[in-house]
Design a protein around this motif. Sequence first.
Motif, PDB file in Angstrom:
ATOM      1  N   VAL A 260       0.871  -0.983  -0.022  1.00 17.86           N
ATOM      2  CA  VAL A 260       0.029   0.005   0.163  1.00 17.86           C
ATOM      3  C   VAL A 260       0.808   1.202   0.008  1.00 17.86           C
ATOM      4  CG1 VAL A 260      -1.936  -1.295   1.080  1.00 17.86           C
ATOM      5  CG2 VAL A 260      -0.270   0.195   2.555  1.00 17.86           C
ATOM      6  N   PHE A 261       2.223   1.261   0.315  1.00 19.52           N
ATOM      7  CA  PHE A 261       3.093   2.430   0.308  1.00 19.52           C
ATOM      8  C   PHE A 261       3.686   2.670  -0.944  1.00 19.52           C
ATOM      9  CE2 PHE A 261       3.302   0.475   4.712  1.00 19.52           C
ATOM     10  CZ  PHE A 261       2.289   1.359   5.319  1.00 19.52           C
ATOM     11  N   ASP A 262       3.634   1.866  -1.787  1.00 23.44           N
ATOM     12  CA  ASP A 262       3.983   1.768  -3.102  1.00 23.44           C
ATOM     13  C   ASP A 262       3.606   2.962  -3.848  1.00 23.44           C
ATOM     14  OD1 ASP A 262       4.626   1.479  -6.386  1.00 23.44           O
ATOM     15  OD2 ASP A 262       5.372  -0.595  -5.673  1.00 23.44           O
ATOM     16  N   PRO A 263       4.502   4.014  -4.492  1.00 23.27           N
ATOM     17  CA  PRO A 263       4.075   5.113  -4.991  1.00 23.27           C
ATOM     18  C   PRO A 263       3.064   5.044  -6.213  1.00 23.27           C
ATOM     19  CG  PRO A 263       6.367   5.228  -4.659  1.00 23.27           C
ATOM     20  CD  PRO A 263       6.110   3.862  -4.446  1.00 23.27           C
ATOM     21  N   ALA A 264       3.109   3.892  -6.622  1.00 21.34           N
ATOM     22  CA  ALA A 264       2.217   3.702  -7.699  1.00 21.34           C
ATOM     23  C   ALA A 264       0.702   3.529  -7.506  1.00 21.34           C
ATOM     24  CB  ALA A 264       2.698   2.349  -8.613  1.00 21.34           C
ATOM     25  N   ILE A 265       0.366   3.046  -6.085  1.00 20.77           N
ATOM     26  CA  ILE A 265      -0.818   2.915  -5.751  1.00 20.77           C
ATOM     27  C   ILE A 265      -1.473   3.767  -4.497  1.00 20.77           C
ATOM     28  CG2 ILE A 265      -0.629   0.869  -4.294  1.00 20.77           C
ATOM     29  CD1 ILE A 265      -3.288   1.173  -6.683  1.00 20.77           C
ATOM     30  N   ARG A 266      -0.279   4.205  -3.595  1.00 19.19           N
ATOM     31  CA  ARG A 266      -0.499   4.826  -2.374  1.00 19.19           C
ATOM     32  C   ARG A 266      -1.636   6.009  -2.600  1.00 19.19           C
ATOM     33  NH1 ARG A 266       4.043   6.381   1.987  1.00 19.19           N
ATOM     34  NH2 ARG A 266       2.611   6.897   3.740  1.00 19.19           N
ATOM     35  N   GLY A 267      -2.507   5.755  -1.633  1.00 13.10           N
ATOM     36  CA  GLY A 267      -3.696   6.778  -1.672  1.00 13.10           C
ATOM     37  C   GLY A 267      -4.798   6.455  -2.679  1.00 13.10           C
ATOM     38  N   HIS A 268      -4.679   5.356  -3.188  1.00 13.35           N
ATOM     39  CA  HIS A 268      -5.583   5.031  -4.370  1.00 13.35           C
ATOM     40  C   HIS A 268      -5.856   3.408  -4.148  1.00 13.35           C
ATOM     41  CE1 HIS A 268      -5.338   9.115  -5.924  1.00 13.35           C
ATOM     42  NE2 HIS A 268      -4.146   9.092  -5.723  1.00 13.35           N
ATOM     43  N   THR A 269      -5.409   2.713  -3.140  1.00 16.98           N
ATOM     44  CA  THR A 269      -5.725   1.436  -2.956  1.00 16.98           C
ATOM     45  C   THR A 269      -7.329   1.115  -3.084  1.00 16.98           C
ATOM     46  OG1 THR A 269      -5.873   1.700  -0.561  1.00 16.98           O
ATOM     47  CG2 THR A 269      -3.687   0.912  -1.717  1.00 16.98           C
ATOM     48  N   ASP A 270      -7.662  -0.174  -3.445  1.00 15.83           N
ATOM     49  CA  ASP A 270      -8.989  -0.668  -3.301  1.00 15.83           C
ATOM     50  C   ASP A 270      -9.280  -0.936  -1.757  1.00 15.83           C
ATOM     51  OD1 ASP A 270     -11.280  -1.729  -4.074  1.00 15.83           O
ATOM     52  OD2 ASP A 270     -10.484  -4.011  -4.151  1.00 15.83           O
ATOM     53  N   GLN A 271     -10.212  -0.248  -1.400  1.00 19.45           N
ATOM     54  CA  GLN A 271     -10.556  -0.450   0.067  1.00 19.45           C
ATOM     55  C   GLN A 271     -12.091  -1.030   0.294  1.00 19.45           C
ATOM     56  OE1 GLN A 271      -9.092   2.854   2.806  1.00 19.45           O
ATOM     57  NE2 GLN A 271      -8.281   3.645   0.785  1.00 19.45           N
ATOM     58  N   PHE A 272     -12.041  -1.504   1.195  1.00 21.14           N
ATOM     59  CA  PHE A 272     -13.544  -2.273   1.755  1.00 21.14           C
ATOM     60  C   PHE A 272     -14.006  -1.456   2.888  1.00 21.14           C
ATOM     61  CE2 PHE A 272     -10.686  -5.370   3.287  1.00 21.14           C
ATOM     62  CZ  PHE A 272     -10.722  -5.308   4.658  1.00 21.14           C
ATOM     63  N   LEU A 273     -15.191  -1.199   3.190  1.00 26.28           N
ATOM     64  CA  LEU A 273     -15.816  -0.689   4.273  1.00 26.28           C
ATOM     65  C   LEU A 273     -16.959  -1.770   4.993  1.00 26.28           C
ATOM     66  CD1 LEU A 273     -16.852   2.867   3.162  1.00 26.28           C
ATOM     67  CD2 LEU A 273     -14.628   2.223   4.057  1.00 26.28           C
ATOM     68  N   LEU A 274     -16.842  -2.196   5.907  1.00 27.69           N
ATOM     69  CA  LEU A 274     -17.426  -3.086   6.726  1.00 27.69           C
ATOM     70  C   LEU A 274     -18.304  -2.443   7.808  1.00 27.69           C
ATOM     71  CD1 LEU A 274     -15.345  -6.359   6.178  1.00 27.69           C
ATOM     72  CD2 LEU A 274     -17.185  -5.539   4.824  1.00 27.69           C
ATOM     73  N   LYS A 275     -19.363  -3.002   8.117  1.00 27.41           N
ATOM     74  CA  LYS A 275     -20.239  -2.263   9.335  1.00 27.41           C
ATOM     75  C   LYS A 275     -20.701  -3.687   9.928  1.00 27.41           C
ATOM     76  CE  LYS A 275     -23.951   0.862  10.399  1.00 27.41           C
ATOM     77  NZ  LYS A 275     -24.684   1.753   9.829  1.00 27.41           N
ATOM     78  N   PHE A 276     -20.375  -3.875  11.034  1.00 22.97           N
ATOM     79  CA  PHE A 276     -20.752  -4.853  12.108  1.00 22.97           C
ATOM     80  C   PHE A 276     -21.766  -4.545  13.167  1.00 22.97           C
ATOM     81  CE2 PHE A 276     -16.766  -6.299   9.789  1.00 22.97           C
ATOM     82  CZ  PHE A 276     -17.171  -7.477   9.520  1.00 22.97           C
ATOM     83  N   ARG A 277     -22.577  -5.100  13.700  1.00 18.87           N
ATOM     84  CA  ARG A 277     -23.372  -4.846  14.672  1.00 18.87           C
ATOM     85  C   ARG A 277     -23.545  -5.737  15.913  1.00 18.87           C
ATOM     86  NH1 ARG A 277     -26.660  -0.636  14.688  1.00 18.87           N
ATOM     87  NH2 ARG A 277     -27.041  -0.392  12.569  1.00 18.87           N
ATOM     88  N   LYS A 278     -23.486  -5.432  17.157  1.00 16.05           N
ATOM     89  CA  LYS A 278     -23.543  -6.337  18.312  1.00 16.05           C
ATOM     90  C   LYS A 278     -25.102  -6.290  18.526  1.00 16.05           C
ATOM     91  CE  LYS A 278     -22.720  -6.667  23.334  1.00 16.05           C
ATOM     92  NZ  LYS A 278     -21.679  -6.101  24.290  1.00 16.05           N
ATOM     93  N   PRO A 279     -25.511  -7.536  18.409  1.00 17.65           N
ATOM     94  CA  PRO A 279     -26.926  -8.105  18.453  1.00 17.65           C
ATOM     95  C   PRO A 279     -27.402  -7.196  19.849  1.00 17.65           C
ATOM     96  CG  PRO A 279     -25.779 -10.004  17.778  1.00 17.65           C
ATOM     97  CD  PRO A 279     -24.937  -8.961  18.102  1.00 17.65           C
ATOM     98  N   GLY A 280     -28.709  -6.698  19.768  1.00 19.10           N
ATOM     99  CA  GLY A 280     -29.114  -5.975  20.858  1.00 19.10           C
ATOM    100  C   GLY A 280     -30.306  -6.768  21.548  1.00 19.10           C
TER     101      GLY A 280
END
Length: 250
Positions: A230-250
């Motif tokens: 991820v620190f390679d100048p060719a991709i740094r700041g533009h990596t493919d990133q995932f966002l995950l949202k988990f919930r603790k059951p209520g």
Amino acid sequence: MKSRLLAATAVVSLAIGVCVAAAAPTIPANIAAAVANPTRPQADTDRDAARKPGEVLAFAGVKSGETVLELIPGGGYFTRILSGAVGPTGHVNELVPLRGGADMKASSNGVAADPHFANVSEGAFSPDAIAKAGPVDLVWTSQNYHDLHLTQLKLDVVALDKQIFAALKPGGVFFIEDHAAKAGTGATAPDALHRIDEDFVKQEVESVGFKLVGESDVLRNPADDHTLKVFDPAIRGHTDQFLLKFRKPG
């Protein structure tokens, strides 16, 4: 006949485009104000176009008055925005890895000492600190869940996830943003590439009782083939990133 068909297709395409635009999620006022905060450093605001903080916080569902536990906050990019989003009735507790022994001053990112972010506190990152931090509404970690799997840290990440689960209020959210590794690589990529397999993260976090309740492609980059550090100048700041949202059951 052909011209009529093309015209009809153009109208349908335009209508679809309008629908997509109308369906785009709006940024809640508390989050928009936090992103627009003029006291944020320019070094942070210069990164907003790539990091899309408004969309990211909106996906996580950050609300005014919430208590947030932020793990491994780095320079405080999201800490400052979370501070503004939860407002004066909320609180952000950042847990920072210690550098050079037990010297907290050498490890601090300085956000908790800044009077513009008076609702931020800071402590040393450790499994015990997570256990003692609750109950909180949201546990936040950005671009560093993979770090928990670095072999040099020798962490039991499943045990740590259990402590995160315990620190959250029933119904609380565990939010993870991270750099995607190739599917099927499990936990083998963090050391070499500072990435992690998204499906592995899902399975690991859900194994302690969390339920996956949301995914977002707002930071996806299909041009990233997941082979570069991820620190390679060719991709740094533009990596493919995932966002995950988990919930603790209520």
